[in-house]
Design an enzyme around this catalytic site. Structure first.
Site, PDB file in Angstrom:
ATOM      1  N   LEU A  66      63.469  82.074  -9.158  1.00  0.00           N
ATOM      2  CA  LEU A  66      63.371  80.724  -8.863  1.00  0.00           C
ATOM      3  C   LEU A  66      64.279  80.018 -10.030  1.00  0.00           C
ATOM      4  CD1 LEU A  66      60.552  78.416  -7.780  1.00  0.00           C
ATOM      5  CD2 LEU A  66      62.736  77.394  -8.363  1.00  0.00           C
ATOM      6  N   SER A  67      65.504  79.357  -9.979  1.00  0.00           N
ATOM      7  CA  SER A  67      65.973  78.925 -11.088  1.00  0.00           C
ATOM      8  C   SER A  67      65.285  77.879 -11.944  1.00  0.00           C
ATOM      9  CB  SER A  67      67.136  78.303 -10.755  1.00  0.00           C
ATOM     10  OG  SER A  67      68.203  78.971  -9.878  1.00  0.00           O
ATOM     11  N   GLN A  68      65.705  77.726 -13.039  1.00  0.00           N
ATOM     12  CA  GLN A  68      65.175  76.885 -14.023  1.00  0.00           C
ATOM     13  C   GLN A  68      65.235  75.492 -13.496  1.00  0.00           C
ATOM     14  OE1 GLN A  68      67.602  76.619 -17.555  1.00  0.00           O
ATOM     15  NE2 GLN A  68      66.212  75.353 -18.724  1.00  0.00           N
TER      16      GLN A  68
END
Ligand code: SAH
Length: 220
Positions: A66-68
């Site tokens: 899950l992206s930053q």
């Protein structure tokens, strides 16, 4: 949106995350508000819940992340600054967090994922949160979603080496915008904008995403 089950702790840590995003240059109040409204801990495994409101990427299994939050916020700002942004196609549903965020600020989100179990979990989370303006599809995102195109904006959350021709073709000709990480070892968040037959490319900033891969993975 269903906000039950969110304790004070997560409220406070969420506020801190929003302050952090503001410090890093995210100024669009519509985008900052998304981080209030969409509980990120729902999108990560319980064991990693304590990391949900830190500004870091979180593993979601199947070698994906899950992206930053900063990157999700930045990409969402770039969606909202496109000339049109009612109908948005996302490549790489992953956990569904970016999908849920987009659903707060645009009319309709179409999202394609190639790994079946990830897509299934994302679908459940969106339903649980009563997010109803997203449509999900299991497919190879390199192909876009031709039956539903053209799209005002297409956002990629995995990195191809080169801009996929099919995706550019599915942008509206009048200011349609493709936002995605491009490259291999060195990647840049990139905007590709369409004006009729002309294509304008702009590099935004260096990023690190998982690669965009071909084909569909139906099983574990
Ligand atoms: N937006 C996601 C980020 C997930 S990481 C989130 O908020 O959690 C990137 C995702 O892109 C992974 O789930 C990966 O399986 C998916 N992906 C990679 N290549 C793809 C392709 N060709 N088509 C569809 N999804 C793809």
């Amino acid at each position: 949106m269903n906000l039950r089950g969110i304790g004070m702790t997560s409220e406070r840590t969420r506020k801190r995350l929003i302050e952090r995003l503001f410090e890093k240059g995210i100024r669009d109040p519509r985008v900052l508000e998304c981080f209030n409204r969409v509980p990120r801990h729902i999108f990560v495994d319980e064991a990693l819940g304590h990391k949900a409101y830190e500004d870091t990427a979180v593993p979601i299994g199947y070698a994906q992340t899950l992206s930053q939050p900063y990157i999700v916020a930045r990409m969402t700002e770039l969606v909202l600054s496109a000339r049109h942004h009612e109908r948005v196609l996302e490549i790489g549903t992953g956990s569904g967090f970016q999908t849920a965020v987009l659903c707060q600020v645009v009319e309709e989100v179409f999202s394609v994922e190639r790994i079946a179990p990830l897509q299934q979990k994302a679908r459940e989370r969106l339903r649980h949160l009563k997010v109803y303006n997203a449509r999900l599809k299991l497919d190879d995102g390199f192909l876009g979603w031709p039956d539903e195109g053209p799209f005002d904006v297409i956002i990629g959350t995995a990195a191809p080496e080169f801009p996929p021709e099919e995706l550019i073709n599915q942008l509206i000709p009048d200011g349609g915008r493709l936002i995605l990480p491009l490259g291999g070892d060195v990647q840049h968040l990139t905007i590709i904008e369409r004006e009729g037959d002309d294509i304008h490319t702009q590099q935004i900033e260096p990023v690190r995403f998982v690669p965009m891969l071909s084909g569909v993975q139906r099983e574990l």
